[in-house]
Write a protein that holds these residues in place. Structure first.
Motif, PDB file in Angstrom:
ATOM      1  N   VAL A 251       0.838  -1.209   0.000  1.00 29.11           N
ATOM      2  CA  VAL A 251       0.000   0.000   0.000  1.00 29.11           C
ATOM      3  C   VAL A 251       0.868   1.252   0.000  1.00 29.11           C
ATOM      4  O   VAL A 251       0.605   2.211  -0.726  1.00 29.11           O
ATOM      5  CB  VAL A 251      -0.947  -0.016   1.217  1.00 29.11           C
TER       6      VAL A 251
ATOM      7  N   TRP B 112       0.517   3.366  -3.224  1.00 32.83           N
ATOM      8  CA  TRP B 112      -0.417   4.452  -2.963  1.00 32.83           C
ATOM      9  C   TRP B 112       0.242   5.481  -2.054  1.00 32.83           C
ATOM     10  O   TRP B 112       0.856   6.421  -2.526  1.00 32.83           O
ATOM     11  CB  TRP B 112      -1.692   3.877  -2.339  1.00 32.83           C
TER      12      TRP B 112
ATOM     13  N   VAL C  62      -2.189   3.583   4.794  1.00 26.87           N
ATOM     14  CA  VAL C  62      -2.064   2.485   5.750  1.00 26.87           C
ATOM     15  C   VAL C  62      -2.740   2.846   7.066  1.00 26.87           C
ATOM     16  O   VAL C  62      -3.533   2.073   7.620  1.00 26.87           O
ATOM     17  CB  VAL C  62      -0.580   2.143   5.987  1.00 26.87           C
TER      18      VAL C  62
END
Length: 430
Positions: free
Chosen positions: A138, A142, A147
């Motif tokens: 993640v 991203w 998170v």
């Protein structure tokens, strides 16, 4: 406990990226140390709160705070806000852990406590397998903020349910009887110890006068105030609860120092890939849960102090493996199994000490015993890791090679292992 483990294991791999993006790499040791320092404070406050009104309220408060801290960390605009979020996270984690141990002590008979504690350890298996790699993906694809926000979204509904159930009328509080109720610790004492731990964590991250002053200040606070949060006789290993608390600090300090320095050795000195580090962490979590299950199911009739000796000796074997892994002639991954072996020892060692601490606690004082164990655990992490870090940096400053410096830092850990094995008989139950 499952949600606590998932959050704890998932956010750690994202912290270096967050510190870099917030231009706070130089303060990363403080961010990492805030969690440990606040866990100490949360354990103290949660334990005494549980003794006064029962474990339900501090558990509910810890779950609610766990959601808040994820939001604070995810929305960080500076490294100081991230540090504040990690401090709140440690505060919540300490309250939850102590409250759960207190509830087990009040709700389960002696013969079932080892199984209940083993179940708590098993709750970390899935988070250890899925948390770090998913968080890394993640953060890479991203954002590291996603998170924290994702974990908050995952936690908020279960947290609300837990708060609603624990605050309902069906859960009667079980405070300590008035003649056994411990004096409420001054907030200044708990805060001073927590601050001392944080200053110590920051101080050992460097080897100059600036860091030495912080380390000295932290050590002074710990020396002045830590004994007030521990049972009388802890430092001389008095029989019963004091010796049990001291043993908790020794074992925890050894394990978490290995967990900090073995990956550092593999990455900086032996050129191990990140996948190897991830496998070592995963293997350690599974090994801890597996050995905890063994002590709760297959060794439940063995005297607990003997299991403490066995756990300490297994940790000593892990230290020897780590020392061997610093020798340049050995294969690059030699030190990696040290984390798994140490986790096997802790899976036997830690639950046995928790059972002994509850056994040594008078009725209504399980919260005090749990908070003392939590305090000793955090102090052990701070002290053993700090001394090993100081020795490591001193060796580097004297011109020693990395291998010699790592070997010295690991070799020092044999002392608390041997001491724990020798003192285990002083924690035996009647």
């Amino acid at each position: 406990m499952f949600l606590t483990g998932l959050a704890a294991l998932a956010v750690v791999p994202t912290l270096p990226t967050a510190a870099r993006d917030l231009d706070g790499v130089s303060l990363y040791p403080l961010v990492a140390g805030c969690f440990v320092a606040a866990s100490l404070l949360g354990g103290v406050l949660g334990g005494h709160w549980a003794d006064r009104v029962g474990p339900q309220r501090p558990l509910a408060a810890g779950m609610a705070l766990a959601v808040v801290t994820l939001l604070v960390s995810g929305a960080s605009t500076s490294i100081w806000q991230l540090a504040a979020g990690r401090f709140l996270d440690g505060l919540a984690g300490g309250m939850v852990a102590v409250s759960i141990n207190t509830a087990i002590g009040q709700a389960y008979p002696d013969r079932l406590r080892p199984r209940a504690l083993a179940l708590m350890s098993a709750c970390w298996i899935v988070p250890s397998l899925t948390g770090p790699p998913l968080a890394g993906l993640v953060a890479e694809w991203w954002s590291w903020r996603a998170v924290f926000f994702g974990l908050a979204a995952l936690t908020v509904l279960p947290a609300l349910m837990v708060v609603a159930v624990l605050c309902g009328p069906s859960w009667a509080a079980t405070p300590a009887p008035s003649n056994h109720r411990p004096p409420r610790p001054a907030l200044m004492v708990a805060t001073a110890v927590s601050l001392g731990a944080a200053l110590g964590q920051y101080g050992v991250s460097g080897w100059d006068i600036h860091h030495l002053l912080f380390a000295a200040g932290g050590s002074a606070l710990l020396v002045a105030f830590a004994s007030r949060l521990l049972p009388a006789g802890t430092w001389r290993a008095a029989r019963g609860l004091p010796a049990t608390v001291l043993l908790c600090g020794l074992g925890s300090g050894v394990f978490f120092t290995l967990e900090a320095y073995v990956p550092l050795l593999l990455v900086t000195d032996r050129g191990a890939p990140p996948l190897m580090i991830g496998l070592a962490f995963t293997g350690a979590a599974v090994a801890w849960a597996g050995s905890s299950w063994v002590q709760g199911r297959l060794l439940e009739h063995c005297p607990r102090h003997r299991l403490v000796v066995a756990g300490a000796l297994v940790q000593a074997a892990a230290v020897l493996v780590a020392v061997t892994g610093t020798i340049p002639a050995t294969p690059a991954y030699t030190a990696a199994p040290a984390m798994v072996i140490a986790a096997i020892g802790m899976g036997i060692y830690a639950p046995s000490l928790t059972v002994l601490s509850l056994t040594h606690s008078p009725p209504g004082r399980q919260g005090y015993a749990s908070s003392a164990m939590q305090t000793a655990q955090n102090l052990g992490q701070t002290t053993v890791l700090g001394v090993s870090s100081a020795l490591f940096n001193a060796c580097l400053g004297a011109g020693s090679t990395d291998a010699v410096s790592y070997g010295a830092a690991f070799g020092l850990l044999l002392a608390p292992c041997i001491l724990a094995a020798l003192l285990a008989a002083r924690a035996r139950s009647a």
